[in-house]
Design a protein around this motif. Structure first.
Motif, mmCIF file in Angstrom:
data_model
loop_
_atom_site.group_PDB
_atom_site.id
_atom_site.type_symbol
_atom_site.label_atom_id
_atom_site.label_comp_id
_atom_site.label_asym_id
_atom_site.label_seq_id
_atom_site.Cartn_x
_atom_site.Cartn_y
_atom_site.Cartn_z
ATOM 1 N N GLU A 158 74.958 29.659 126.914
ATOM 2 C CA GLU A 158 73.675 30.350 126.817
ATOM 3 C C GLU A 158 72.550 29.376 126.492
ATOM 4 O OE1 GLU A 158 72.862 33.841 127.285
ATOM 5 O OE2 GLU A 158 74.666 33.373 128.408
ATOM 6 N N LYS A 182 79.672 38.897 122.150
ATOM 7 C CA LYS A 182 79.278 37.515 122.402
ATOM 8 C C LYS A 182 78.284 36.986 121.364
ATOM 9 C CE LYS A 182 81.577 36.971 126.295
ATOM 10 N NZ LYS A 182 82.239 38.263 126.376
ATOM 11 N N GLU A 229 77.945 30.363 123.383
ATOM 12 C CA GLU A 229 76.651 29.967 122.827
ATOM 13 C C GLU A 229 76.133 28.689 123.498
ATOM 14 O OE1 GLU A 229 76.809 31.806 118.297
ATOM 15 O OE2 GLU A 229 77.254 29.694 118.611
ATOM 16 N N LYS A 271 71.924 27.455 129.604
ATOM 17 C CA LYS A 271 71.218 28.305 130.562
ATOM 18 C C LYS A 271 69.751 28.449 130.175
ATOM 19 C CE LYS A 271 72.978 32.237 131.755
ATOM 20 N NZ LYS A 271 73.680 33.537 131.630
#
Length: 701
Positions: A363, A199, A360, A366
C-alpha cells in the motif's frame, strides 16, 4: 460387599459411561458418595505420566459458607511438583488412608490450602488413590469436620470407587483435550478468516486478541516487533482487556516507561533479548523474580499489577524478531495447555503479521507510485517553458560546468539567481545527470502554500493529524527517497520549519505530522532562491546553520541582460517550441527586432522572453513575428520600464480579434473573413470570440 454397595458402584459406572459433561458427572459422583461417606470438601488431583507433578482437577464444597469458600486460594491451572506437598506423603503408601489434618499441617506448615481448610474447621482427611490399568493416575481427597466411622469394607469400597473415578477423570481429560483441539482448530480458522479479510493493524490485532481470549482468558495481549536495521523501539500492539479500566488499545509496557526516552525503552527490551527468544510461563513467584531482575518487568509489575506472563516468540530471523505475550494480574491465569495452545497458533499469527506488513508495504509503495505519478503528470503539465539551458555565453557555460561537477554526487546544491533565470532547469539538469535519474524529481515551491500546509507537504501527515486529514498522506521527502527534491524559493520557508528541514539535511530523519514514527529519506536536496540568503541570515529571517548546510555547493544563474548573446538562441528555441504547442505557423524574426530585443534589459529574464514570444505568435500575421506595439519591443536597457501599463494577454487577444473583425465588416469565415486574416480555423475563432465576449453585432458595428 452389600447390595447397596453394588448398587452404588453400578450406578456410578452407568453415570460415568453415559455422562460427558464434567460438571454433571462429578456432581452426580459427589452426591452419591456423600450418601455413604459424609464429607465437606472433595478434591481430585491428577498426576503426570511420571507421577512427578500434580494438578488439581476438581474441588467442591458442601456445608461450607460461600464467602468462606471464596477465600480459598484458586487452584493453579497447571502442574506443580508433588515433592514438598502433602501428596508426597500420601503417595509413599498409595492406599486408602485416614489422617488428621493437623498432622499434615505439622509436616507441611507452608501448604496454604490445608491451612485454609483448617481455618474452616476441617479436621479429618481421607485419601483414595486413583488407578487406571494398574497405573497411579491421581488421588481423591475427602475432607470433613467430623471423624468418619469407616470400616475395612468401606475402605475396600472406596478403592473400587477410586478406580471408577479414575476412569471418569481419564474420560473427562480426554474429552477436554478433544474439545481443546477442536477449539484450537476453530480458533485457527477464525484467525485465518481475519488474516484474509482484515488489512489494517488495529482491527487485525483486535480480532486475534478476541479469538485468543475465547480459549486463554487474559488481561493484556501484546505483540512486539523489532525490524532489522531500525533504531526505533519495538512496534507495540496490546489491548487492556479489563473493561472497568476503560483503557483503549495500548502497549503492554509503554515505549517510554517512567518518563524515559524511546532509546531507553529499546534498551530495556534489549535486556529481555534472551527471555523473549524462548516460549515461557512466568507465574506468581517466577514472575516476581523477573520483576527483580528486569526493570521493564518491574514496571509492569508495579504499574499494572501483572503477576503472570505467557511468552511465545513468533519469529527470530535476519529481518528482525516478533514476540506475542499474554499477561494477567492472576498469578494462576495460565497453564501449560494455554502455552501449548498459543504456540500452536503462533505460525498463523506470524503469517498474519507477515501478510499485514507486506500489505502495508504494498500500500505504501502503491501510494508512493500514485503520488509520484501525480507529481510527474503535474511536472509535465507545468514544466518550465525551456526544457534545457539554452545559450553559449561564457557565464552560462560556467553554470553548465558546475552542474557537471556536482551532479554525480549527493551534495546539497543551492541555486540562486533572479526570478525567471531558470533555477528549476538547473535542478532538472542536476537530477538528469545524476545516478538518481531513474527516480523522481519532486518539486515544492515554499512560497506557494500557506505556512501551516508546508510541513504536511514536506513530511506528510497521519490520518486525523488535523482537521481535514481524512487519510495518511506521503510527504515529498518520502516520495523523493532515492531521487531528488527541489525546494524552490527556500527563503520563504517559515523559521519553525527551517529547524525541521535542517534535521532532514543532517540526520536524514523526519516524522509525519501527527505521527511519532521516525522515517528516513535518501533524497538529494537542491534548493533555490531569488533572495540573498546571507542578507536574510543577517536580518534574522533565515537560520545561519541551515544556510551553511544548504550552501555546500552554490550555483549562481546570471541574469539574461548580462548575456545578450544568448537572446537569439533562446528566441529561436522558444519560437520553434511554442509554434508547435499553439499550432501556429513558424515565423521568422526581423533583424531589427532581434537587435532591439538583444538591447532590452529583460527584468523578467528568460520567463519574460518566453511570454513575449507567445504573445507575438498569437497576434502575428504573415511570415514574420510581429512585435510592433508591444511594450517590450525595441526597449533599450536604460528604458526597461514601459511608459504605459502593459496589457494582459487576454486584452491583447481581444483587441486583435476586434481589429480583424473591423477590417472584414464583422465577417468571420469565407474568403473575406477574419479567420483567414488571422490564419486560424473559423470554428476556433468563433469559440475564442465567445470566450472573450465578442459578439458579431458589436464587431460589425
Amino acid at each position: 460387599m452389600t447390595s447397596a454397595d453394588e448398587t452404588l458402584l453400578l450406578h456410578l459406572n452407568e453415570t460415568i459411561a453415559t455422562t460427558r459433561d464434567k460438571e454433571t458427572l462429578f456432581k452426580t459422583v459427589t452426591n452419591k458418595l456423600r450418601l455413604i461417606f459424609p464429607f465437606d470438601i472433595i478434591g481430585i488431583s491428577v498426576f503426570d505420566a511420571e507421577v512427578k507433578n500434580k494438578r488439581l482437577f476438581l474441588r467442591d464444597y458442601f456445608n461450607v459458607d460461600a464467602e468462606a469458600a471464596a477465600c480459598m486460594p484458586a487452584p493453579p491451572a497447571y502442574f506443580t511438583p508433588i515433592a514438598g506437598s502433602p501428596l508426597e506423603d500420601i503417595l509413599a503408601t498409595p492406599q486408602v488412608r485416614h489422617v488428621e489434618l493437623a498432622d499434615y499441617l505439622a509436616k507441611y506448615p507452608e501448604f496454604e490450602s490445608f491451612q485454609r481448610m483448617h481455618a474452616l474447621g476441617m479436621r479429618y482427611l481421607t485419601s483414595v488413590p486413583l488407578r487406571l490399568g494398574g497405573r497411579l493416575t491421581g488421588a481423591l481427597t475427602l475432607t470433613a469436620r467430623r471423624k468418619p466411622a469407616l470400616t475395612a469394607a468401606d475402605d475396600a469400597l472406596l478403592e473400587k470407587i477410586g478406580s471408577l473415578v479414575a476412569v471418569a477423570v481419564a474420560n473427562t481429560v480426554a474429552f477436554e483435550e478433544v474439545a481443546r483441539r477442536e477449539q484450537e482448530r476453530t480458533l485457527q480458522l477464525n484467525i485465518s478468516t481475519a488474516l484474509l479479510s482484515i488489512k489494517q493493524r488495529e482491527p487485525l490485532f483486535r480480532a486475534v486478541a478476541e479469538e485468543l481470549d475465547r480459549v486463554v482468558p487474559f488481561e493484556y495481549f501484546g505483540i512486539r516487533v523489532q525490524r532489522a536495521g531500525q533504531h526505533e523501539p519495538f512496534e507495540g500492539f496490546a489491548e487492556f482487556r479489563r473493561p472497568a479500566a476503560g483503557l483503549p488499545l495500548e502497549t503492554l509496557a509503554p515505549d517510554r516507561p517512567q518518563g524515559g526516552t524511546a532509546t531507553d525503552a529499546l534498551g530495556l527490551y534489549n535486556q529481555l533479548d534472551t527471555l523473549l527468544q524462548v516460549p515461557g510461563l512466568y507465574l506468581g513467584d517466577a514472575f516476581r523474580a523477573l520483576a527483580v531482575r528486569y526493570p521493564l518487568m518491574r514496571y509492569i509489575y508495579d504499574e499494572h499489577g501483572i503477576r503472570a506472563l505467557l511468552i511465545v516468540p513468533l519469529w527470530q530471523r535476519a529481518d528482525g524478531a516478533a514476540v506475542l505475550s499474554l499477561a494477567s494480574a492472576d498469578p494462576h491465569a495460565f497453564g501449560p495447555d494455554d502455552l501449548a495452545t498459543v504456540q500452536a497458533l503462533a505460525p498463523q499469527v506470524a503469517l498474519a503479521l507477515d501478510n499485514l506488513f507486506a500489505f502495508e508495504q504494498i500500500e505504501a509503495l502503491k501510494a508512493q507510485v500514485e503520488q509520484e505519478r501525480t507529481y510527474l503528470i503535474d511536472e509535465i503539465n507545468t514544466t518550465a517553458t525551456v526544457d534545457e539551458l539554452i545559450g553559449s555565453s561564457a557565464a552560462l557555460r560556467e553554470v553548465q560546468v558546475r552542474i557537471a561537477q556536482v551532479a554525480p554526487t549527493a551534495t546539497t546544491v543551492l541555486v540562486s539567481g533572479e526570478t525567471g533565470t531558470g533555477k528549476e532547469l538547473v535542478a532538472r539538469a542536476l537530477h538528469n545527470a545524476s545516478p538518481r535519474r531513474a527516480r523522481a524529481l519532486i518539486k515544492l515551491n515554499c512560497a506557494a502554500l500557506p505556512a501551516q500546509l508546508i510541513e504536511s507537504e514536506l513530511f506528510g501527515h497521519e490520518k486525523g493529524a488535523f482537521t481535514g486529514a481524512a487519510e495518511r498522506r506521503i510527504g515529498k521527502f518520502e516520495l523523493a527517497d532515492g531521487g531528488t527534491i527541489f525546494l524552490d524559493e527556500i527563503g520563504e520557508l517559515p523559521l519553525d520549519l527551517q529547524a525541521k528541514l535542517l534535521r532532514v539535511l543532517q540526520e536524514k530523519e523526519f516524522e509525519r505530522v501527527g505521527g511519532s514514527r521516525v522515517l528516513t529519506t535518501d533524497a538529494r536536496v537542491v534548493a533555490a532562491t531569488n533572495r540573498v540568503l546571507a542578507d536574510e541570515v543577517a536580518a534574522g529571517r533565515f537560520r545561519a546553520d541551515l544556510y551553511y548546510r544548504l550552501n555546500v555547493f552554490p550555483v549562481t544563474l546570471p541574469p539574461l541582460r548580462t548575456r545578450p548573446e544568448d537572446v537569439e538562441p533562446l528566441l529561436r528555441h522558444s519560437v520553434l517550441r511554442l509554434s508547435q504547442r499553439l499550432a501556429k505557423p513558424l515565423r521568422q524574426i526581423r533583424p531589427a527586432d532581434l537587435a532591439a530585443l538583444q538591447a532590452y534589459a529583460w527584468p523578467g529574464n528568460v520567463r519574460e522572453l518566453e511570454h513575449l514570444v507567445e504573445r507575438a505568435l498569437i497576434v502575428s500575421q504573415g511570415p514574420y513575428l510581429d512585435f510592433a506595439g508591444l511594450p517590450a519591443a525595441g526597449a533599450p536597457a536604460e528604458a526597461a520600464a514601459p511608459a504605459a501599463p502593459m496589457q494582459t494577454l487576454r486584452e491583447q487577444e481581444r483587441a486583435h480579434i476586434l481589429a480583424a473583425l473591423g477590417r472584414t465588416g464583422g465577417r468571420v469565415s469565407g474568403a473575406q473573413g477574419a479567420a483567414l486574416l488571422l490564419d486560424i480555423n473559423p470554428k476556433t475563432l468563433e469559440a475564442r470570440m465567445k470566450k472573450l465576449g465578442i459578439r458579431r453585432t458589436v464587431a460589425a458595428g
